[in-house]
Write an enzyme that holds these catalytic residues in place. Structure first.
Site, PDB file in Angstrom:
ATOM      1  N   ILE A 169       7.586  -2.578   2.084  1.00 44.22           N
ATOM      2  CA  ILE A 169       6.739  -3.762   2.024  1.00 44.22           C
ATOM      3  C   ILE A 169       7.287  -4.823   2.972  1.00 44.22           C
ATOM      4  O   ILE A 169       8.408  -5.314   2.782  1.00 44.22           O
ATOM      5  CB  ILE A 169       6.649  -4.326   0.595  1.00 44.22           C
ATOM      6  CG1 ILE A 169       6.106  -3.260  -0.357  1.00 44.22           C
ATOM      7  CG2 ILE A 169       5.768  -5.569   0.560  1.00 44.22           C
ATOM      8  CD1 ILE A 169       6.120  -3.668  -1.808  1.00 44.22           C
ATOM      9  N   HIS A 211      20.031  -3.140  32.888  1.00 39.48           N
ATOM     10  CA  HIS A 211      21.317  -3.736  32.517  1.00 39.48           C
ATOM     11  C   HIS A 211      22.454  -2.735  32.561  1.00 39.48           C
ATOM     12  O   HIS A 211      23.629  -3.122  32.466  1.00 39.48           O
ATOM     13  CB  HIS A 211      21.225  -4.349  31.114  1.00 39.48           C
ATOM     14  CG  HIS A 211      20.555  -5.678  31.069  1.00 39.48           C
ATOM     15  ND1 HIS A 211      19.182  -5.815  31.088  1.00 39.48           N
ATOM     16  CD2 HIS A 211      21.061  -6.942  31.013  1.00 39.48           C
ATOM     17  CE1 HIS A 211      18.863  -7.102  31.034  1.00 39.48           C
ATOM     18  NE2 HIS A 211      19.985  -7.808  30.996  1.00 39.48           N
ATOM     19  N   GLU A 266       3.513   4.299  -0.296  1.00 40.59           N
ATOM     20  CA  GLU A 266       4.339   4.894  -1.336  1.00 40.59           C
ATOM     21  C   GLU A 266       5.075   6.101  -0.760  1.00 40.59           C
ATOM     22  O   GLU A 266       4.750   6.561   0.338  1.00 40.59           O
ATOM     23  CB  GLU A 266       3.472   5.352  -2.522  1.00 40.59           C
ATOM     24  CG  GLU A 266       2.676   4.259  -3.178  1.00 40.59           C
ATOM     25  CD  GLU A 266       1.784   4.775  -4.312  1.00 40.59           C
ATOM     26  OE1 GLU A 266       1.906   5.984  -4.639  1.00 40.59           O
ATOM     27  OE2 GLU A 266       0.995   4.002  -4.849  1.00 40.59           O
ATOM     28  N   GLY A 303       5.390   9.598   0.029  1.00 37.95           N
ATOM     29  CA  GLY A 303       4.358  10.628   0.138  1.00 37.95           C
ATOM     30  C   GLY A 303       2.969  10.093   0.422  1.00 37.95           C
ATOM     31  O   GLY A 303       2.004  10.865   0.485  1.00 37.95           O
ATOM     32  N   ALA A 304       2.851   8.788   0.578  1.00 38.81           N
ATOM     33  CA  ALA A 304       1.535   8.189   0.859  1.00 38.81           C
ATOM     34  C   ALA A 304       1.732   7.066   1.877  1.00 38.81           C
ATOM     35  O   ALA A 304       1.718   5.889   1.538  1.00 38.81           O
ATOM     36  CB  ALA A 304       0.880   7.663  -0.406  1.00 38.81           C
ATOM     37  N   GLN A 352      17.911   0.015  30.922  1.00 41.30           N
ATOM     38  CA  GLN A 352      18.337   0.744  32.123  1.00 41.30           C
ATOM     39  C   GLN A 352      18.769  -0.212  33.230  1.00 41.30           C
ATOM     40  O   GLN A 352      19.771   0.029  33.911  1.00 41.30           O
ATOM     41  CB  GLN A 352      17.190   1.640  32.613  1.00 41.30           C
ATOM     42  CG  GLN A 352      17.614   2.707  33.599  1.00 41.30           C
ATOM     43  CD  GLN A 352      18.432   3.820  32.941  1.00 41.30           C
ATOM     44  OE1 GLN A 352      18.453   3.940  31.711  1.00 41.30           O
ATOM     45  NE2 GLN A 352      19.124   4.609  33.740  1.00 41.30           N
ATOM     46  N   LEU A 390       0.821  -1.213   0.000  1.00 42.26           N
ATOM     47  CA  LEU A 390       0.000   0.000   0.000  1.00 42.26           C
ATOM     48  C   LEU A 390       0.855   1.263   0.000  1.00 42.26           C
ATOM     49  O   LEU A 390       0.632   2.179  -0.779  1.00 42.26           O
ATOM     50  CB  LEU A 390      -0.919  -0.008   1.225  1.00 42.26           C
ATOM     51  CG  LEU A 390      -1.788   1.242   1.467  1.00 42.26           C
ATOM     52  CD1 LEU A 390      -2.802   1.424   0.324  1.00 42.26           C
ATOM     53  CD2 LEU A 390      -2.498   1.149   2.812  1.00 42.26           C
ATOM     54  N   GLU A 448       1.729  -0.227  10.355  1.00 38.61           N
ATOM     55  CA  GLU A 448       0.295  -0.454  10.516  1.00 38.61           C
ATOM     56  C   GLU A 448      -0.389   0.735  11.193  1.00 38.61           C
ATOM     57  O   GLU A 448      -1.395   0.595  11.871  1.00 38.61           O
ATOM     58  CB  GLU A 448       0.008  -1.747  11.282  1.00 38.61           C
ATOM     59  CG  GLU A 448      -0.325  -2.912  10.365  1.00 38.61           C
ATOM     60  CD  GLU A 448       0.941  -3.510   9.762  1.00 38.61           C
ATOM     61  OE1 GLU A 448       1.631  -2.782   9.010  1.00 38.61           O
ATOM     62  OE2 GLU A 448       1.227  -4.679  10.017  1.00 38.61           O
TER      63      GLU A 448
END
Length: 384
Positions: free
Chosen positions: A159, A339, A129, A131-132, A337, A127, A364
């Site tokens: 993708i 660790h 692109e 700018g999209a 943090q 889906l 998504e």
């Protein structure tokens, strides 16, 4: 009783979850660091997903799949993501690619493509692109009439599972003057003339996945259209409603992994002669993380069960994806943090999880888009 709340699955769900746990412990978790370091697609893990039936979990039994519920699918995605975020992302991409076929495919299309997915022939959702991204209505890929078919021209990006899939569900503009009602969906075969993948993203996290572009100057037949003409955007948005719940499950898996390594390290590591978990500065953040992951799981599995019942999950799924992805962010941040300096260095699980998690607040639908969806629902309810 476990501190973090767990969903109660039916017998079928428990069976599939046990399969996922076995594969996760024996194969996926031990390989996760190598996949990240080498940025290598895990063909061996994918083969196990296919052989075990997990890749086709959501596919109806009449097409060779398991016919499992969406709640079971989400439980499996969570468990796999808990062991290896890259393998979990691949499984999530399988579900995303299959959803529009389940929603709008003809019997023949479902038999061909869903049946193929059960055998390991992945379908990717194409889906986005340039700018999209968040604004799907801005896509510029076109599908012009060409005899008894269509000529598709344009380029898709970001993708998921892109370079590993044989087929793609591509959204293209069939009527440039019809706005959101001028977009349709098509099946595209990667092996078709004029279909080119020439870029793979070098990503911060989930580095064992393939994220590609898809350049198109190719012809498809009338029978390759998925769903009704002009209804592609509606189909994409319905697909994303389900996809957000899958990503919420992926998020809880990554978040639980962060919580587990953090809590174990807090018990093991000592300062000033005692385990650091005895300090409220450590135990309180872990308490918050356990609470947030419980809430995230409750939201996620409530949304999945609502989807199984055919309910509207447009808002509930957005809430689940928003909350679970941000709960996972907090969990992996606390893990680093706890660790200390080790958590900032490779190879450390906390460091890898920190990078793997970040995409969960982006794909998504970004957290901002989820808030936009929820905010619009609040406004509509208040004005009613």
């Amino acid at each position: 009783m476990a501190v973090v709340w767990s969903p109660e699955l039916d017998d079928d769900g428990r069976k599939w979850l046990n399969t996922a746990k076995e594969l996760a412990e024996q194969h996926f978790a031990p390989l996760a660091e190598e996949l990240d370091r080498e940025q290598r697609y895990p063909d061996e893990n994918v083969a196990l997903l296919v052989e075990s039936g997990l890749a086709g979990l959501f596919v109806p039994t009449r097409f060779g799949g398991a016919g499992a519920s969406f709640a079971t699918t989400c439980a499996v995605i969570e468990e796999v993501s808990r062991a290896c975020a890259s393998t979990g992302a691949i499984l999530t991409a399988y579900a995303l690619g299959g959803t529009p076929i389940l929603l709008a495919g003809t019997e023949e299309q479902q038999a061909r493509y869903l049946g193929g997915m059960a055998r390991g022939e992945a379908v990717s959702f194409a889906l986005t692109e340039v700018g999209a991204g968040s604004d799907a209505n801005a896509i510029r890929t076109t599908a012009e009439r060409d005899g008894d078919g269509y000529r598709l021209r344009g380029e898709k990006i970001f993708i998921g599972n892109g370079g590993a899939s044989r087929h793609y569900v591509v959204f293209a503009r069939t009527d440039p003057d019809a706005g959101p009602r001028g977009i349709s969906a098509f099946f595209v075969d990667r092996e078709a003339p004029g279909v080119v993948i020439d870029r793979y993203e070098d990503k911060m996290g989930i580095r064992g996945t393939k994220t590609s572009n898809l350049k198109l100057d190719t012809r498809v037949s009338e029978s390759d259209m998925l769903g009704e003409p002009g209804r592609g955007l509606r189909l994409a948005l319905k697909t994303l409603n389900a996809g957000r719940i899958s990503v919420a499950a992926q998020s809880t898996g990554v978040g639980l992994a962060g919580y587990e390594v953090a809590s174990r390290e807090a018990v093991r590591r000592t300062t000033f002669g005692r385990p650091i978990i005895e300090n409220q500065g450590v135990s309180f953040p872990l308490a918050d993380v356990a609470t947030e992951l419980s809430a995230a799981r409750l939201l996620t599995f409530t949304a999945a069960e609502t989807y199984d019942r055919g309910g509207d999950v447009s808002v509930l799924g957005a809430m689940a994806k928003l909350y679970a992805s941000e709960a996972a962010h907090h969990a992996v941040d606390v893990a680093v943090q706890v660790h200390g300096g080790d958590g900032y260095c490779k190879p450390n699980i906390a460091e890898r999880l920190y990078r793997d998690q970040r995409i969960l607040e982006i794909y998504e639908g970004t957290s901002e888009i989820q808030r936009l969806v929820i905010g619009r629902a609040v406004a509509q309810e208040a004005a009613a």
